[in-house]
Write a protein that holds these residues in place. Structure first.
Motif, PDB file in Angstrom:
ATOM      1  N   LEU A 212      -3.685   9.627  -1.486  1.00 53.34           N
ATOM      2  CA  LEU A 212      -2.384   9.707  -2.165  1.00 53.34           C
ATOM      3  C   LEU A 212      -1.719   8.327  -2.206  1.00 53.34           C
ATOM      4  O   LEU A 212      -1.124   7.939  -3.213  1.00 53.34           O
ATOM      5  N   VAL A 213      -1.865   7.570  -1.115  1.00 55.79           N
ATOM      6  CA  VAL A 213      -1.298   6.217  -1.092  1.00 55.79           C
ATOM      7  C   VAL A 213      -2.033   5.330  -2.106  1.00 55.79           C
ATOM      8  O   VAL A 213      -1.413   4.592  -2.878  1.00 55.79           O
ATOM      9  N   LEU A 214      -3.361   5.425  -2.117  1.00 54.87           N
ATOM     10  CA  LEU A 214      -4.154   4.618  -3.049  1.00 54.87           C
ATOM     11  C   LEU A 214      -3.790   4.968  -4.499  1.00 54.87           C
ATOM     12  O   LEU A 214      -3.653   4.084  -5.350  1.00 54.87           O
ATOM     13  N   ALA A 215      -3.629   6.247  -4.755  1.00 53.95           N
ATOM     14  CA  ALA A 215      -3.266   6.681  -6.114  1.00 53.95           C
ATOM     15  C   ALA A 215      -1.927   6.079  -6.522  1.00 53.95           C
ATOM     16  O   ALA A 215      -1.746   5.617  -7.648  1.00 53.95           O
ATOM     17  N   ARG A 216      -0.976   6.052  -5.588  1.00 52.91           N
ATOM     18  CA  ARG A 216       0.334   5.457  -5.879  1.00 52.91           C
ATOM     19  C   ARG A 216       0.172   3.973  -6.176  1.00 52.91           C
ATOM     20  O   ARG A 216       0.763   3.450  -7.110  1.00 52.91           O
ATOM     21  N   GLU A 217      -0.672   3.302  -5.410  1.00 51.16           N
ATOM     22  CA  GLU A 217      -0.926   1.876  -5.675  1.00 51.16           C
ATOM     23  C   GLU A 217      -1.528   1.666  -7.054  1.00 51.16           C
ATOM     24  O   GLU A 217      -1.329   0.643  -7.685  1.00 51.16           O
ATOM     25  N   CYS A 218      -2.295   2.665  -7.512  1.00 54.70           N
ATOM     26  CA  CYS A 218      -2.918   2.574  -8.837  1.00 54.70           C
ATOM     27  C   CYS A 218      -1.953   3.032  -9.934  1.00 54.70           C
ATOM     28  O   CYS A 218      -2.352   3.183 -11.090  1.00 54.70           O
ATOM     29  N   GLY A 219      -0.708   3.301  -9.578  1.00 50.73           N
ATOM     30  CA  GLY A 219       0.305   3.615 -10.579  1.00 50.73           C
ATOM     31  C   GLY A 219       0.451   5.088 -10.909  1.00 50.73           C
ATOM     32  O   GLY A 219       1.175   5.451 -11.840  1.00 50.73           O
ATOM     33  N   LEU A 220      -0.211   5.967 -10.161  1.00 49.19           N
ATOM     34  CA  LEU A 220      -0.050   7.409 -10.430  1.00 49.19           C
ATOM     35  C   LEU A 220       1.213   7.939  -9.765  1.00 49.19           C
ATOM     36  O   LEU A 220       1.660   7.413  -8.745  1.00 49.19           O
ATOM     37  N   GLU A 221       1.747   9.007 -10.358  1.00 48.19           N
ATOM     38  CA  GLU A 221       2.862   9.701  -9.712  1.00 48.19           C
ATOM     39  C   GLU A 221       2.257  10.727  -8.763  1.00 48.19           C
ATOM     40  O   GLU A 221       1.494  11.583  -9.203  1.00 48.19           O
ATOM     41  N   ARG A 389     -11.708  -0.451  -5.909  1.00 51.72           N
ATOM     42  CA  ARG A 389     -12.763  -1.159  -5.179  1.00 51.72           C
ATOM     43  C   ARG A 389     -12.150  -2.055  -4.093  1.00 51.72           C
ATOM     44  O   ARG A 389     -12.613  -2.068  -2.959  1.00 51.72           O
ATOM     45  N   ALA A 390     -11.086  -2.777  -4.445  1.00 47.15           N
ATOM     46  CA  ALA A 390     -10.519  -3.742  -3.499  1.00 47.15           C
ATOM     47  C   ALA A 390      -9.650  -3.084  -2.432  1.00 47.15           C
ATOM     48  O   ALA A 390      -9.538  -3.581  -1.319  1.00 47.15           O
ATOM     49  N   ARG A 391      -9.035  -1.972  -2.767  1.00 50.39           N
ATOM     50  CA  ARG A 391      -7.964  -1.462  -1.908  1.00 50.39           C
ATOM     51  C   ARG A 391      -8.307  -0.220  -1.085  1.00 50.39           C
ATOM     52  O   ARG A 391      -7.580   0.112  -0.169  1.00 50.39           O
ATOM     53  N   TRP A 392      -9.402   0.487  -1.440  1.00 50.75           N
ATOM     54  CA  TRP A 392      -9.587   1.759  -0.737  1.00 50.75           C
ATOM     55  C   TRP A 392      -9.714   1.554   0.768  1.00 50.75           C
ATOM     56  O   TRP A 392      -9.128   2.313   1.552  1.00 50.75           O
ATOM     57  N   TYR A 393     -10.450   0.507   1.163  1.00 47.83           N
ATOM     58  CA  TYR A 393     -10.705   0.321   2.588  1.00 47.83           C
ATOM     59  C   TYR A 393      -9.433  -0.074   3.356  1.00 47.83           C
ATOM     60  O   TYR A 393      -9.072   0.597   4.341  1.00 47.83           O
ATOM     61  N   PRO A 394      -8.730  -1.151   2.921  1.00 50.23           N
ATOM     62  CA  PRO A 394      -7.497  -1.468   3.665  1.00 50.23           C
ATOM     63  C   PRO A 394      -6.480  -0.317   3.676  1.00 50.23           C
ATOM     64  O   PRO A 394      -5.825  -0.075   4.698  1.00 50.23           O
ATOM     65  N   VAL A 395      -6.375   0.388   2.556  1.00 51.09           N
ATOM     66  CA  VAL A 395      -5.428   1.515   2.527  1.00 51.09           C
ATOM     67  C   VAL A 395      -5.866   2.596   3.524  1.00 51.09           C
ATOM     68  O   VAL A 395      -5.052   3.139   4.281  1.00 51.09           O
ATOM     69  N   ALA A 396      -7.152   2.883   3.551  1.00 53.09           N
ATOM     70  CA  ALA A 396      -7.651   3.918   4.462  1.00 53.09           C
ATOM     71  C   ALA A 396      -7.422   3.501   5.911  1.00 53.09           C
ATOM     72  O   ALA A 396      -6.952   4.294   6.741  1.00 53.09           O
ATOM     73  N   ARG A 397      -7.700   2.245   6.230  1.00 50.50           N
ATOM     74  CA  ARG A 397      -7.523   1.791   7.615  1.00 50.50           C
ATOM     75  C   ARG A 397      -6.049   1.850   8.007  1.00 50.50           C
ATOM     76  O   ARG A 397      -5.710   2.276   9.108  1.00 50.50           O
TER      77      ARG A 397
END
Ligand SMILES: Nc1ncnc2c1ncn2[C@@H]1O[C@H](COP(=O)(O)OP(=O)(O)OP(=O)(O)O)[C@@H](O)[C@H]1O
Ligand SMILES: [Mg+2]
Length: 423
Positions: A212-221, A389-397
């Motif tokens: 959900l955080v990653l989706a928000r970073e990608c501009g989703l509501e 690709r760039a953000r999934w890992y840092p966001v997950a951690r």
């Protein structure tokens, strides 16, 4: 006591801007002479006379003095089906009634009033007062234990089982979905608590929160979420977007699933209607901001492809109406999966000329139906692919997903087949 054989009930609705339900109409479920379940719905005259009356859904049950009939979907109109419990809630109600197969009416009448959307059901013409007391987040440890026992189908002394089921019935069986869950309240409002299960491949609570955080970073509501620890285990809290806390009580938004909007169901035969492209066209017809809704749906489809969320079935998309107008709800239930194939992954819904194939080529193939220019759509996909690709890992951690779990889900993100040209 609710009769197990009731064949009709009143349908209540909490109107926009209000916190007390009123009676909207009457729903009857009978058998045709051919033995097919048939549903009928009729709006009450008093309801139709109200200046602030709204229809129960945006497509089928228009405000009119007529009898609506359906033999589709076991006679249960889509808007009512969406207010009915799903796999998890049905399991709890089956145990409560000690019946292998309660009827559709029993499911409607036995589920508590914290169901998704603005509707309620009952046998009295006048609706009951709205529920005032919800379980508090503090109660989660007990709720988790009860959910575990039901999930494991544990045999227990009948008194204990009875008490447990009664408890669980009060806390969110009427929310849909397959995963054990409960509805809880804190000072901000109502949350859906989703529990981890013993057979999960990774810490679902933290992984879903990270998506959900990653989706928000990608501009989703998206729905707001957080993870809390309860008795040593993580629980995901997702803020309910169909309820708003006010000093007078809770405002409720109407809610229908994409399953209803697409006039389809869970069976294999109706899967040809499970389609993002068809859904975009329905959104364009019923949403107050069609261009925005179609574009947002396109982005969700791309995001699901890029995180291999292959469980993106039509109950995982919804429309809500806080006032009169309908709009796409915030995104929810975003979960990665790790199919073995790195060449080909299929979403649950069709996304283009090559069917359900989760590839950039396929996503782009029908972009005009989402009211998107091809170059814009291609740029949107490229930017989102890069971000995932760039953000999934840092966001997950940062969301507390362990190294081990990150390794387990790594192949879900921007998989190689996403850029293959053809099916
Ligand atoms: N934030 C929310 N606010 C209001 N309703 C919600 C919210 N999130 C989910 N719902 C409703 O609750 C249902 C169940 O939630 P969710 O999809 O997260 O559960 P699940 O058990 O993981 O589902 P599935 O069976 O798809 O795995 C959804 O289909 C939707 O109708
Ligand atoms: Mg779901």
């Amino acid at each position: 006591m609710i009769s197990e054989n009731a064949s009709d009930c009143y349908v209540y609705i909490t109107l926009p801007g209000t916190t007390e339900p009123v009676t909207a109409g009457r729903f009857t479920l009978t058998m045709t002479r051919q033995g097919v379940p048939q549903g009928r719905f009729i709006y009450g005259r008093t309801y139709l006379a109200r200046a602030d009356a709204v229809p129960l859904d945006p497509i089928e049950l228009k405000l009119a003095p007529r009898t609506y009939e359906t033999v589709a979907f076991l006679g249960v109109f889509g808007a009512l089906r969406d207010a009915s419990p799903d796999y998890w809630g049905r399991r709890v109600i089956q145990r409560h009634l000690a019946l292998a197969q309660p009827g559709e009416m029993a499911y409607l009448l036995h589920s508590p009033d914290d169901r998704a959307g603005a509707l309620g059901f009952g046998l009295n013409q006048a609706p009951p007062a709205p529920k005032r007391a919800f379980n508090q987040t503090l109660d989660l440890a007990t709720l988790q234990q009860v959910a575990d026992a039901i999930d494991a189908d544990e045999e227990q002394p009948s008194d204990a089982v009875h008490q447990q089921v009664e408890n669980l019935l009060l806390v969110g069986t009427s929310m849909g979905g397959a995963r054990p869950k409960a509805v809880v309240e804190d000072t901000e409002g109502l949350w859906i608590a989703k529990f981890n299960r013993s057979d999960d491949g990774w810490n679902s609570a933290r992984v879903e929160h990270a998506m959900l955080v990653l989706a928000r970073e990608c501009g989703l509501e998206t729905a707001e979420s957080r993870v809390i620890e309860v008795a040593g285990r993580d629980v995901l809290l997702v803020k309910r977007f169909d309820r708003e806390r006010t000093p007078q009580g809770y405002l409720r938004a109407r809610m229908v699933s994409a399953m209803t909007l697409l006039r389809t169901e869970d069976t294999f035969r109706s899967r040809d209607k499970w389609s993002y492209v068809l859904l975009a066209e329905e959104l364009r017809r019923v949403c107050s901001e069609p261009r925005h809704a179609a574009r947002e749906l396109f982005r969700r489809m791309c995001f699901n492809a890029l995180i291999s969320n292959t469980d993106d079935h039509p109950r995982n998309h919804a429309l809500i109406a806080r006032e009169r107008d309908w709009q796409l709800s915030p995104a929810y239930d975003l979960t990665p999966s790790v199919p073995v194939s790195l060449d080909r992954r299929d979403l649950a819904m069709q996304c283009g000329d090559a069917g359900r194939l989760a590839s950039a080529y396929n996503l782009l193939s029908q972009c005009p139906r989402f009211l998107l220019d091809r170059d814009d759509a291609a740029a949107m996909i490229a930017a989102m692919e890069e971000a995932v690709r760039a953000r999934w890992y840092p966001v997950a951690r940062t969301a507390g997903v362990s190294e081990r779990d990150c390794r387990a889900i790594a192949s879900a993100f921007a998989y190689p087949g996403f850029r293959h040209e053809r099916a």
